[in-house]
Design an enzyme around this catalytic site. Sequence first.
Site, PDB file in Angstrom:
ATOM      1  N   GLY A   1      35.739  41.198  52.607  1.00  0.00           N
ATOM      2  CA  GLY A   1      36.996  41.553  53.257  1.00  0.00           C
ATOM      3  C   GLY A   1      36.829  42.460  54.456  1.00  0.00           C
TER       4      GLY A   1
ATOM      5  N   SER B   1      36.324  39.520  41.790  1.00  0.00           N
ATOM      6  CA  SER B   1      37.103  40.093  42.897  1.00  0.00           C
ATOM      7  C   SER B   1      36.558  39.460  44.170  1.00  0.00           C
ATOM      8  CB  SER B   1      36.948  41.613  42.941  1.00  0.00           C
ATOM      9  OG  SER B   1      37.517  42.216  41.798  1.00  0.00           O
ATOM     10  N   THR B   2      37.243  38.437  44.641  1.00  0.00           N
ATOM     11  CA  THR B   2      36.705  37.645  45.752  1.00  0.00           C
ATOM     12  C   THR B   2      36.640  38.414  47.059  1.00  0.00           C
ATOM     13  OG1 THR B   2      38.906  36.742  46.156  1.00  0.00           O
ATOM     14  CG2 THR B   2      37.443  35.470  44.727  1.00  0.00           C
ATOM     15  N   CYS B   3      37.497  39.418  47.230  1.00  0.00           N
ATOM     16  CA  CYS B   3      37.491  40.154  48.493  1.00  0.00           C
ATOM     17  C   CYS B   3      36.193  40.925  48.693  1.00  0.00           C
ATOM     18  CB  CYS B   3      38.672  41.118  48.548  1.00  0.00           C
ATOM     19  SG  CYS B   3      40.257  40.294  48.784  1.00  0.00           S
ATOM     20  N   ILE B   4      35.520  41.271  47.569  1.00  0.00           N
ATOM     21  CA  ILE B   4      34.267  42.013  47.678  1.00  0.00           C
ATOM     22  C   ILE B   4      33.109  41.229  47.063  1.00  0.00           C
ATOM     23  CG2 ILE B   4      35.296  44.300  47.842  1.00  0.00           C
ATOM     24  CD1 ILE B   4      34.864  44.646  44.857  1.00  0.00           C
TER      25      ILE B   4
END
Length: 815
Positions: free
Chosen positions: A758, A780-783
Amino acid sequence: MAAQIHWLAVNGRTELLHDLVQHVSDVDVEDAMGQTALHVACQNGHKTVNSTTVQCLLDSGADINRPNVSGATPLYFACSHGQRDTAQILLLRGAKYLPDKNGVTPLDLCVQGGYGETCEVLIQYHPRLFQTIIQMTQNEDLRENMLRQVLEHLSQQSESQYLKILTSLAEVATTNGHKLLSLSSNYDAQMKSLLRIVRIFCHVFRIGPSSPSNGIDMGYNGNKTPRSQVFKVRKVYDVVRKIDVKEMNLTKHAFINQKPHTQNPLELLWHSLDEWLVLIATELMKNKKDSTDITSILLKQKGQDQDGTSIPPFEPSGPGSYENLSTGTRESKPDALGGKQEASADCQDVISMTANRLSAVIQAFYMCCSCQMPPGMTSPRFIEFVCKHDEVLKCFVNRNPKIIFDHFHFLLECPELMSRFMHIIKAQPFKDRCEWFYEHLHSGQPDSDMVHRPVNENDILLVHRDSIFRSSCEVVSKANCAKLKQGIAVRFHGEEGMGQGVVREWFDILSNEIVNPDYALFTQSADGTTFQPNSNSYVNPDHLNYFRFAGQILGLALNHRQLVNIYFTRSFYKHILGIPVNYQDVASIDPEYAKNLQWILDNDISDLGLELTFSVETDVFGAMEEVPLKPGGGSILVTQNNKAEYVQLVTELRMTRAIQPQINAFLQGFHMFIPPSLIQLFDEYELELLLSGMPEIDVSDWIKNTEYTSGYEREDPVIQWFWEVVENITPEERVLLLQFVTGSSRVPHGGFANIMGGSGLQNFTIAAVPYTPNLLPTSSTCINMLKLPEYPSKEILKDRLLVALHCGSYGYTMA
């Protein structure tokens, strides 16, 4: 009493303030910071009310020059808040122009805030401050956009003021340019200063006075505007572009036959640049033994800058070149040597010492030429310049290709010039070209901390999963293109999740939908893995609109370094790049037909009686028709002499003309986000890598670029079991795992070390989670983080992981 006076002054309660000051002996009563009511009145309130309050306090005897504890006077505060009317009142009534205890002046504050109107007032009372503003253009600590804003306002006041600003900026730029051409100056500082001043100069030049009453047309018509006196552009009939300057309505920039003593400052700098390049070209052609030892002269200069003043490399020949300039700049004359000296170094040493400096001045020259031209048109004078010095510029680039990335931006903006250097550009490493591509793609865009989470709720792309293609097409077509370039935020209707992972999933799903047979946009090629535009896509009435949307999606994905899960035929990548197709590309859609074309090229067809003509039978809107390959093609026989032309024209018909409307619509959308001049840095194979990433997942590279947190370490049993499972599951399941954690099913070029999160590069990470029965892994795809429970055995880990992958790889919440 002090508190009441200050409160009334802050809030502009002039009537009450007037009554109150009648009953106080000292209107200059101070607060803890040493500020009087006049100080606070000068920085607060609306203009009209504020001015009235200030006049009231002055009429009551307030000290107009009283400093506070930091030395700031009322005028200082008025300027710090851009209070033009207040500043004018203070100056009219005798306010002194004083700095604070740190040396910060009222003008410094005006420029820092971009308060052009207040700067104008200061200059009216203190004319010397005009030159101070001009000199501020060299101060890197001041924001360039604020300086532009101030000078833009000042230039709008009158034609004479506009020309004065341009001339002054030109003089400062020339001084800096000649310093840059001297080896005694600091290259980085001088280069940045020159290009900064020239950018400001060009901005002011383009704006021009806006008053309709000045009687001067500041557009591109007319030949009497004094703007051409600042720097001239010669009327050039360029052999490359065949441009007639008269036809471009640019007669106001026509050649002005000026004598040396009336030459404008920038022309002196361009003349020095030209002579430097001519000298280097001459030296390149000379035999090493006979060459002039320029190097020893240049090196000698390094010790001449004892007083901090940059000395130009050579004295000018001929009278009156610089002495009449107000800046006192002396022109660099590299050919004005007292005589030849014995050679002590190769000419290449001269190039290595001067190339960067000369290239920066070339960039400045390009910027000045370009700002006089209509958008999208390259200056004939600059094209003539490049053609004249072609060999030297190529020598610069060959010795240090990074010069292209740093200074030769003009290559991207002029196809004629780009073609001269393309072989050098394409020889640079792919990684370097990628960095150059993104640097220029995002240049000029404001820095954004959006991270796909825009402040404005209206900027979020709200799409429906059950109609993702159509709903996405609708919202993207309505969205602001400039905002989409800066950042994307996607939310699926009925879901809470929003962030980098959701954006990546959106691109992944759309890339699959683009080639969905239901839309009839693309057909599968003969190899079964790549796609080609469908020549019969017209069966879908919205096909061209959808092709445009497909181009937008791929352009957006490339702009934001997002990978798409789709591979096209080599010929379609060529269409995107503007590269002509050849007969070998036909094999992707019709291998047998490609073999026939190859046979024609390989064999003598003179006596075979094929009776081929320059026309072919093809499907036109569902019916077979004879289509000529060129005018009158039906009556032109294919012979041994013209068969190569026939094969090329057939190829273009099958691979280009048959799908030209589809290609045009796609490129229309793609070029909204990716300029055609930038994408041509790559070939068709590299473009596939940029768009779709690496087709294979390298588990060893994955392991190498993984981090561990929350208690896990590489040697832990759970981590060992995890990687053993990853190595043994199917390739498809590895893709699901990658998508589950990162939101993307592809690995970017360069491997797992280049996976984006992100806020930039973010390694794949595994975090420990306490184990409870039946607990599934989460992410947690953003990280790019996999939250892996501390499973008691490898079997349980594999079972729970596969359940999560097959049941939980789509859909996001705010967990």
